[in-house]
Design an enzyme around this catalytic site. Structure first.
Site, mmCIF file in Angstrom:
data_model
loop_
_atom_site.group_PDB
_atom_site.id
_atom_site.type_symbol
_atom_site.label_atom_id
_atom_site.label_comp_id
_atom_site.label_asym_id
_atom_site.label_seq_id
_atom_site.Cartn_x
_atom_site.Cartn_y
_atom_site.Cartn_z
ATOM 1 N N HIS A 8 0.831 -1.209 0.000
ATOM 2 C CA HIS A 8 0.000 0.000 0.000
ATOM 3 C C HIS A 8 0.867 1.261 0.000
ATOM 4 C CE1 HIS A 8 1.040 0.767 4.188
ATOM 5 N NE2 HIS A 8 0.885 -0.532 4.389
ATOM 6 N N GLU A 83 -2.841 -7.362 7.390
ATOM 7 C CA GLU A 83 -1.478 -7.278 7.912
ATOM 8 C C GLU A 83 -1.343 -8.118 9.183
ATOM 9 O OE1 GLU A 83 1.548 -7.176 7.619
ATOM 10 O OE2 GLU A 83 2.228 -5.095 7.556
#
Length: 188
Positions: A8, A83
């Site tokens: 990201h 994550e």
């Protein structure tokens, strides 16, 4: 078939060196610009991306939405791509973690694969959910882009290469909006 794993774009936490884990900050302006640049770089590769997947966390989903709008592909969120959970360490930088939790930090540094931060998850636990998600994605038609997180991508690379997880950051440097290209067959 190619499977591209992209990190990201930047968040304010990234800029300050804070561990994010499963905390959910969104992109900052730099991160949005990085996502647009990522889309341009992906177009330049000539890899015909047919599918786009993302972690459901804001920073990845926003990156994927920006890239998808540029490439004309809608992103699908995949829960298994979240994550790693860093537990009580989230929001702190590594220097603070080493000072505040010296024993758990030492254990983590000695065995990143199996050791977990307090109230967090180990890389082994992360791989238990990430690898099945990537296998399912790799089984689809055509090349795909997966927008996820640093620890997710590095753990996958470390696992596929059979590398020592203590060396994960040295072996696999990965900046915001960087990506790696893998042969999708490695997951099947």
């Amino acid at each position: 078939m190619k499977l591209l794993l992209a990190r990201h774009g930047e968040t304010d936490w990234n800029a300050r060196g804070q561990i994010q884990g499963q905390s959910d900050p969104g992109l900052n302006e730099t991160g949005r610009a990085q996502a647009r640049a990522l889309a341009r770089r992906l177009e330049e590769t000539g890899v015909p991306l047919r599918r786009l997947y993302t972690s459901p966390q804001k920073r990845s989903a926003e990156t994927a939405a920006i890239v998808g709008a540029c490439l004309g592909i809608e992103a699908e969120a995949v829960e298994g791509l979240r994550e790693i959970c860093f537990g009580v360490w989230e929001g702190h930088c590594w220097e603070e973690i080493a000072a505040l939790w010296p024993h758990s930090y030492e254990a983590y540094a000695a065995d990143r694969l199996r050791s977990r931060p307090p109230e967090g998850e180990s890389y082994a636990e992360l791989l238990e959910r990430v690898l099945p998600a990537l296998r399912k994605i790799a089984a689809g038609e055509g090349s795909a882009l997966v927008v996820a997180h640093s620890a997710v991508i590095k753990a996958v690379l470390c696992h596929l290469d059979g590398a020592d997880f203590r060396q994960i950051n040295r072996l696999y440097p990965l900046g915001n909006a960087d990506w790696v290209s893998l042969d999708g067959d490695r997951f099947l």
